[in-house]
Design an enzyme around this catalytic site. Structure first.
Site, mmCIF file in Angstrom:
data_model
loop_
_atom_site.group_PDB
_atom_site.id
_atom_site.type_symbol
_atom_site.label_atom_id
_atom_site.label_comp_id
_atom_site.label_asym_id
_atom_site.label_seq_id
_atom_site.Cartn_x
_atom_site.Cartn_y
_atom_site.Cartn_z
ATOM 1 N N PRO A 287 0.840 -1.209 0.000
ATOM 2 C CG PRO A 287 0.003 -1.023 2.168
ATOM 3 C CD PRO A 287 0.752 -1.946 1.274
ATOM 4 C CG ASP A 463 4.982 -1.432 2.423
ATOM 5 O OD1 ASP A 463 3.797 -1.318 2.787
ATOM 6 O OD2 ASP A 463 5.507 -2.525 2.136
ATOM 7 C CG HIS A 464 0.348 3.529 5.204
ATOM 8 N ND1 HIS A 464 0.838 3.764 6.464
ATOM 9 C CD2 HIS A 464 -0.610 4.480 5.008
ATOM 10 C CE1 HIS A 464 0.220 4.794 7.015
ATOM 11 N NE2 HIS A 464 -0.676 5.252 6.143
ATOM 12 N NE ARG A 465 2.978 -4.329 2.921
ATOM 13 C CZ ARG A 465 3.489 -5.272 2.142
ATOM 14 N NH1 ARG A 465 2.914 -6.470 2.086
ATOM 15 N NH2 ARG A 465 4.566 -5.035 1.416
#
Length: 493
Positions: A287, A463-465
């Site tokens: 994401p 990367d929003h994770r």
């Protein structure tokens, strides 16, 4: 993995090695040797393109090239034999490498010479692919009258195509049709000209009928030079003298001008194919979040000018990208959580205590991202030297797969194209990528007054994770603050 095998005490085969990390195939771009050439241990024999880069392959032993198993442009699986080497030339008669197209099995009833040259217990198989064990099935031997009968039928068909009556069948068998006598010197028993697969491909590309080519190679084999010689008069004369009836059908295909086509289709393979797959995978797996900041880099540009005159930086290239790279490394040191990777299989976040700094580089084969190993440990002169070497190697097309593996964070400098900024896609397996826009002179409020200042826009995708909004904002803000006040390279390092 082992990349060579011994077919006998005399011949060795060199296999396509895994030139990267787990690569499964590579395309042969160019052969630097031909059958009969002498090679030495360590000599580069061909250039191949993997899904990551173009790589030159050296041969690991001395000898004489006996056979090239694949023509240029062929994609070969790792572990397949690509070249056979005679390591003891002159010790006896060598089996001649087969010369017909690789798709066509050689008949056991071919020339008598072929049967005598094959090693005991082995029979000729696919041309260009050496020999196989005697368990390989042979095609049924044809009767002695098959060749002249086939020649008569071929003559009748050809006469019909030419608009003439078919000649009466002659009772006396003939070894081949009367015309094109020179071509018979390079023909097999069935009348097929002798030529290796690359030569056949060349003839097909040039619209040349091999039956009209005069062979000059050993044992009547048609060479590349023979095909080019045949193509030269064909380009200037509408009808080829040796066999006008056969050359005529080729003329329309040769007259097609690719430049006039409304569309051009380019096969997607090699580096470009790998890029496409990686970007799709990254875009739809991680994401992405992108943040932007516009910053006054006037002081950074002054620092660049001063460093160019510094004797400690002599011999290395100094540019704004160097300072930006150093700024990002300092920002990562202040926010180490950003330097991580997502392990989907184990559902773990892998925190990395080293920085392999990737630099996106545009090449004729597509975009590649080599990285500077352990960039966090390098001084400014060392970082400058590493950047210069990385860029030069990429432009020359010599970047190795190992140089593109293991990156952690990347910089892409879109500003060199005059672009203000963009939303970069993460390099697979990395947590962040910084896009640097064009540095332009713009009106800027400085110390309460509007003045012309050097300004650029930065974009950080992450990367929003792994990276939440706060962490991503801190990293981007730190990079911007350093570029605005470069002395922070000292106070924050």
């Amino acid at each position: 993995m082992t990349t060579m095998t011994e077919t006998s005490a005399r011949f060795r085969e060199f296999k396509m090695p895994d030139v990267g990390e787990g690569l499964t195939e590579a395309e042969i771009l160019k052969w630097f040797v031909q059958p009969g050439d002498t090679v030495t241990d360590g000599q580069v024999v061909c250039e191949v393109e993997t899904a990551k880069a173009a790589v030159e392959l050296p041969i690991p032993f001395d000898g004489v090239v006996h056979e090239l198993r694949f023509p240029e442009g062929t994609t070969v699986d790792v572990g397949q034999v690509i070249i056979a080497i005679d390591v003891a030339p002159g010790s006896g008669d060598a089996p001649a490498p087969a010369a017909a197209p690789a798709q066509e099995p050689v008949e056991a009833a071919g020339s008598g010479e072929g049967d005598g040259d094959a090693p005991k217990g082995r029979t000729p198989v696919l041309v260009g692919y050496g020999v196989a064990e005697s368990s390989t099935k042979r095609r049924p031997r044809k009767g002695a009258s098959a060749a002249p009968e086939a020649a008569a039928v071929a003559a009748a068909v050809q006469a019909e195509l030419n608009g003439h009556a078919a000649p009466a069948a002659a009772p006396a068998p003939a070894p081949a049709p009367a015309p094109a006598v020179p071509a018979q010197a390079g023909a097999q028993d069935g009348g097929r000209p002798l030529a290796k697969p690359p030569v056949r491909k060349l003839a097909k590309d040039l619209g040349i009928d091999l039956a009209t080519v005069v062979p000059t190679g050993k044992d009547g084999v048609i060479t590349r030079e023979d095909v080019h010689a045949a193509a030269a008069p064909a380009a200037t004369a509408p009808v080829a003298a040796p066999a006008p009836s056969q050359a005529a059908p080729e003329a329309p295909a040769a007259a097609v001008a690719p430049a006039s086509a409304r569309e051009t289709r380019i096969p997607v393979k090699g580096v470009r194919k790998a890029i496409a797959q990686a970007m799709v995978g990254s875009a739809f797996t991680a994401p992405h979040v992108t943040e932007f900041v516009t910053v006054d880099v006037t002081r950074t540009m002054k620092l660049v000018a001063e460093l160019k005159e510094d004797k400690d930086m002599a011999g290395v290239r100094v540019n704004p990208l160097l300072i930006i790279a150093k700024a990002l490394l300092v920002a990562i040191k202040r926010n180490p959580e950003v330097n991580a990777a997502w392990d989907e299989a184990n559902q773990e976040i892998v925190q990395k205590h080293y920085v392999n700094l990737g630099i996106a580089a545009a090449t004729p084969r597509g975009l590649i991202v080599p990285n500077i190993k352990d960039a966090h440990d390098k001084t400014l002169p060392q970082l400058a030297a590493a950047l210069g070497e990385l860029v030069t190697t990429a432009r020359d097309g010599k970047t190795s797969p190992a140089a593109m593996a293991g990156g952690t964070v990347t910089i892409t400098n879109v500003g060199v194209f005059g672009v203000d900024t963009g939303t970069p896609i993460l390099n697979p397996g990395e947590s962040a990528i910084l896009a640097v826009g064009a540095i332009k002179l713009q009106p800027w409020v400085h110390k309460g007054k509007v003045k012309p200042r050097q300004v650029t826009t930065l974009a950080l995708s992450f990367d929003h994770r792994l990276v939440d909004g706060e962490l991503g904002s801190k990293v981007l803000a730190d990079v911007a603050a350093i570029l605005e006040q470069p002395k922070r390279l000292i106070t924050w390092a």
